[in-house]
Write a protein that holds these residues in place. Sequence first.
Motif, mmCIF file in Angstrom:
data_model
loop_
_atom_site.group_PDB
_atom_site.id
_atom_site.type_symbol
_atom_site.label_atom_id
_atom_site.label_comp_id
_atom_site.label_asym_id
_atom_site.label_seq_id
_atom_site.Cartn_x
_atom_site.Cartn_y
_atom_site.Cartn_z
ATOM 1 N N VAL A 307 0.851 -1.198 0.000
ATOM 2 C CA VAL A 307 0.000 0.000 0.000
ATOM 3 C C VAL A 307 0.882 1.240 0.000
ATOM 4 O O VAL A 307 1.751 1.400 0.861
ATOM 5 N N TRP A 308 0.619 2.102 -0.949
ATOM 6 C CA TRP A 308 1.396 3.323 -1.113
ATOM 7 C C TRP A 308 0.377 4.356 -1.567
ATOM 8 O O TRP A 308 -0.821 4.144 -1.451
ATOM 9 N N GLY A 309 0.821 5.484 -2.100
ATOM 10 C CA GLY A 309 -0.114 6.387 -2.766
ATOM 11 C C GLY A 309 -1.029 7.159 -1.835
ATOM 12 O O GLY A 309 -0.722 7.428 -0.678
ATOM 13 N N SER A 310 -2.184 7.517 -2.372
ATOM 14 C CA SER A 310 -3.096 8.463 -1.711
ATOM 15 C C SER A 310 -4.133 7.747 -0.846
ATOM 16 O O SER A 310 -4.121 6.523 -0.701
ATOM 17 N N GLY A 311 -5.074 8.551 -0.329
ATOM 18 C CA GLY A 311 -6.170 7.989 0.448
ATOM 19 C C GLY A 311 -7.068 7.073 -0.370
ATOM 20 O O GLY A 311 -7.733 6.195 0.184
ATOM 21 N N VAL A 312 -7.095 7.267 -1.674
ATOM 22 C CA VAL A 312 -7.896 6.377 -2.533
ATOM 23 C C VAL A 312 -7.277 4.977 -2.517
ATOM 24 O O VAL A 312 -7.987 3.965 -2.364
ATOM 25 N N ALA A 313 -5.953 4.906 -2.643
ATOM 26 C CA ALA A 313 -5.257 3.612 -2.590
ATOM 27 C C ALA A 313 -5.469 2.937 -1.239
ATOM 28 O O ALA A 313 -5.713 1.723 -1.166
ATOM 29 N N LEU A 314 -5.397 3.725 -0.169
ATOM 30 C CA LEU A 314 -5.584 3.155 1.174
ATOM 31 C C LEU A 314 -6.995 2.593 1.329
ATOM 32 O O LEU A 314 -7.194 1.487 1.841
ATOM 33 N N ALA A 315 -7.996 3.338 0.838
ATOM 34 C CA ALA A 315 -9.379 2.863 0.950
ATOM 35 C C ALA A 315 -9.578 1.581 0.140
ATOM 36 O O ALA A 315 -10.231 0.631 0.600
ATOM 37 N N ALA A 316 -9.019 1.541 -1.061
ATOM 38 C CA ALA A 316 -9.173 0.334 -1.897
ATOM 39 C C ALA A 316 -8.572 -0.877 -1.185
ATOM 40 O O ALA A 316 -9.169 -1.966 -1.171
ATOM 41 N N ALA A 317 -7.398 -0.687 -0.573
ATOM 42 C CA ALA A 317 -6.754 -1.808 0.130
ATOM 43 C C ALA A 317 -7.570 -2.226 1.349
ATOM 44 O O ALA A 317 -7.698 -3.422 1.649
ATOM 45 N N LEU A 318 -8.138 -1.255 2.052
ATOM 46 C CA LEU A 318 -8.938 -1.597 3.243
ATOM 47 C C LEU A 318 -10.174 -2.403 2.859
ATOM 48 O O LEU A 318 -10.552 -3.357 3.553
ATOM 49 N N HIS A 319 -10.822 -2.039 1.758
ATOM 50 C CA HIS A 319 -11.986 -2.817 1.312
ATOM 51 C C HIS A 319 -11.572 -4.235 0.919
ATOM 52 O O HIS A 319 -12.256 -5.211 1.261
ATOM 53 N N ALA A 320 -10.461 -4.331 0.184
ATOM 54 C CA ALA A 320 -10.007 -5.664 -0.241
ATOM 55 C C ALA A 320 -9.672 -6.517 0.983
ATOM 56 O O ALA A 320 -10.039 -7.700 1.047
ATOM 57 N N LEU A 321 -9.004 -5.919 1.972
ATOM 58 C CA LEU A 321 -8.613 -6.687 3.155
ATOM 59 C C LEU A 321 -9.805 -6.996 4.049
ATOM 60 O O LEU A 321 -9.824 -8.031 4.718
ATOM 61 N N ALA A 322 -10.796 -6.104 4.074
ATOM 62 C CA ALA A 322 -11.996 -6.403 4.863
ATOM 63 C C ALA A 322 -12.632 -7.702 4.391
ATOM 64 O O ALA A 322 -13.161 -8.476 5.193
ATOM 65 N N ALA A 323 -12.549 -7.948 3.082
ATOM 66 C CA ALA A 323 -13.208 -9.124 2.495
ATOM 67 C C ALA A 323 -12.240 -10.287 2.281
ATOM 68 O O ALA A 323 -12.523 -11.198 1.505
ATOM 69 N N THR A 324 -11.089 -10.251 2.955
ATOM 70 C CA THR A 324 -10.104 -11.336 2.829
ATOM 71 C C THR A 324 -10.193 -12.255 4.041
ATOM 72 O O THR A 324 -10.049 -11.787 5.174
ATOM 73 N N PRO A 325 -10.409 -13.555 3.834
ATOM 74 C CA PRO A 325 -10.514 -14.444 4.999
ATOM 75 C C PRO A 325 -9.174 -14.619 5.699
ATOM 76 O O PRO A 325 -8.122 -14.414 5.098
ATOM 77 N N PRO A 326 -9.195 -15.021 6.981
ATOM 78 C CA PRO A 326 -7.937 -15.393 7.632
ATOM 79 C C PRO A 326 -7.273 -16.534 6.852
ATOM 80 O O PRO A 326 -7.937 -17.276 6.126
ATOM 81 N N PHE A 327 -5.974 -16.673 7.035
ATOM 82 C CA PHE A 327 -5.193 -17.631 6.244
ATOM 83 C C PHE A 327 -4.419 -18.544 7.168
ATOM 84 O O PHE A 327 -3.316 -18.219 7.587
ATOM 85 N N PRO A 328 -4.951 -19.701 7.579
ATOM 86 C CA PRO A 328 -6.305 -20.171 7.310
ATOM 87 C C PRO A 328 -7.244 -19.749 8.430
ATOM 88 O O PRO A 328 -6.839 -19.084 9.371
ATOM 89 N N HIS A 329 -8.495 -20.195 8.308
ATOM 90 C CA HIS A 329 -9.492 -19.887 9.331
ATOM 91 C C HIS A 329 -9.108 -20.516 10.663
ATOM 92 O O HIS A 329 -8.709 -21.675 10.717
ATOM 93 N N THR A 330 -9.225 -19.734 11.718
ATOM 94 C CA THR A 330 -9.248 -20.293 13.068
ATOM 95 C C THR A 330 -10.310 -19.530 13.845
ATOM 96 O O THR A 330 -10.802 -18.497 13.372
ATOM 97 N N ALA A 331 -10.602 -20.003 15.024
ATOM 98 C CA ALA A 331 -11.605 -19.308 15.836
ATOM 99 C C ALA A 331 -11.054 -18.015 16.425
ATOM 100 O O ALA A 331 -11.806 -17.175 16.898
ATOM 101 N N ASN A 332 -9.726 -17.865 16.404
ATOM 102 C CA ASN A 332 -9.112 -16.677 17.007
ATOM 103 C C ASN A 332 -7.963 -16.193 16.115
ATOM 104 O O ASN A 332 -6.792 -16.399 16.441
ATOM 105 N N PRO A 333 -8.271 -15.542 14.994
ATOM 106 C CA PRO A 333 -7.202 -15.102 14.090
ATOM 107 C C PRO A 333 -6.256 -14.118 14.770
ATOM 108 O O PRO A 333 -6.691 -13.210 15.484
ATOM 109 N N VAL A 334 -4.959 -14.296 14.563
ATOM 110 C CA VAL A 334 -3.922 -13.469 15.177
ATOM 111 C C VAL A 334 -3.218 -12.677 14.076
ATOM 112 O O VAL A 334 -2.768 -13.266 13.095
#
Length: 396
Positions: A307-334
């Motif tokens: 992530v670099w660039g402006s607030g637009v880049a930051l927002a795009a990355a935050l949306h993508a990461l919001a919808a990214t599952p833990p790798f892998p799933h656990t009941a308590n992601p760290v």
Amino acid sequence: MRISEIKTFALKAPLGEERFWSSQCPFPERKSLLVRIATDDGVVGWGEGGQYGPAEPVAACIDAVLAPRILGQDPRERWKIWEQLYAFSRDFGRNGVYVDAISGIDIALWDITGKVLGEPVFRLLGGPFRTSVEAYATGCYYRGHDPLDVAASLEAVAAEARSYREAGFRILKTKIGLLPVEQDLERIAAVRAAAGSDCVILADANHAYNVPTAIRAGRGLERLDVRWFEEPVTPEDREGYRQVRRSLSIPIAGGECEFTRFGFRDLFTGGCVDIAQPDICAAGGISEWQKIHALADSFGVWVIPHVWGSGVALAAALHALAATPPFPHTANPVPLQNEPVIEYDRNPNPLRDELLKERITVSAGRLPVPQGPGLGIEVDEAVLSRCLPSATSPST
Ligand code: CA
């Protein structure tokens, strides 16, 4: 609904004191290429394209070449438009400026689609796993009048590391690669001592090393309990990546200079990285992020975007990461164990911190995911105008 106008903005902002990393000495200013797409019924979407080179060629590519090809199309047909532009530019594009340009257009189309549907982008991507993301502080650049003066820099990096801890960050990323390996390891030891044993430290070489030197540096990083080794060798040296990764136990990260699912396929089949770092604003936009992520997942590679660039880049990355599952799933992601984190560069960046009407700020080491429709941000066009070194590009 049709695309009626596409405008580009090549932005620049001063950095104050110069900063350095191994391959950029000095790095004098912030720059960014924003894309504004409007529809015939008045919806506006923002995108950002290109993160590393000058913004002007990307602007010219959009203005003169790509924009005329998509005017009049339905902005919600993102995949179709992506494939159309990529296929058109295949013979002379496939990476660099053309994919930067496609990235900026694609992100703006996701913003528009979300606004039309009244839904945030993360919901269009499948829905949120989280409403905020653990942020890691990228900093400890080489700086000052003489970046090669190690003694002077040790105190400075220690103070900087302490300031990040005080600001609530639990993960720091430092630069390496400009100095002899032993001196760079001294810098990291100073960061470790200042940040504390409970702080996670990452190291980024910006492709400074050949293979034997990368392995020597990597062994030093392992001794200092550094959690990943980023861009140890040049991005085109995939065999070198593989050799470094096989020789070390520290996870290898890379991919910020890679483009599209096709470039990342070669990183994955080559066994080059443990962590892939596509930049959404360079590797092909949010549409391509989805494909790179699916591909990486199938190879057992974790994806944590650059992530670099402006607030637009930051927002795009935050949306993508919001919808990214833990790798892998656990009941308590760290965080950084199986829960994704987001890069948050700590050098001055008015293009990120002043450009959005509602600033995205870190709190207790985490960044909130914007919740409004589309990217959930509003660009302050007065600030935008201030960051333009010249007049805006002509409307197309
Ligand atoms: Ca990097």
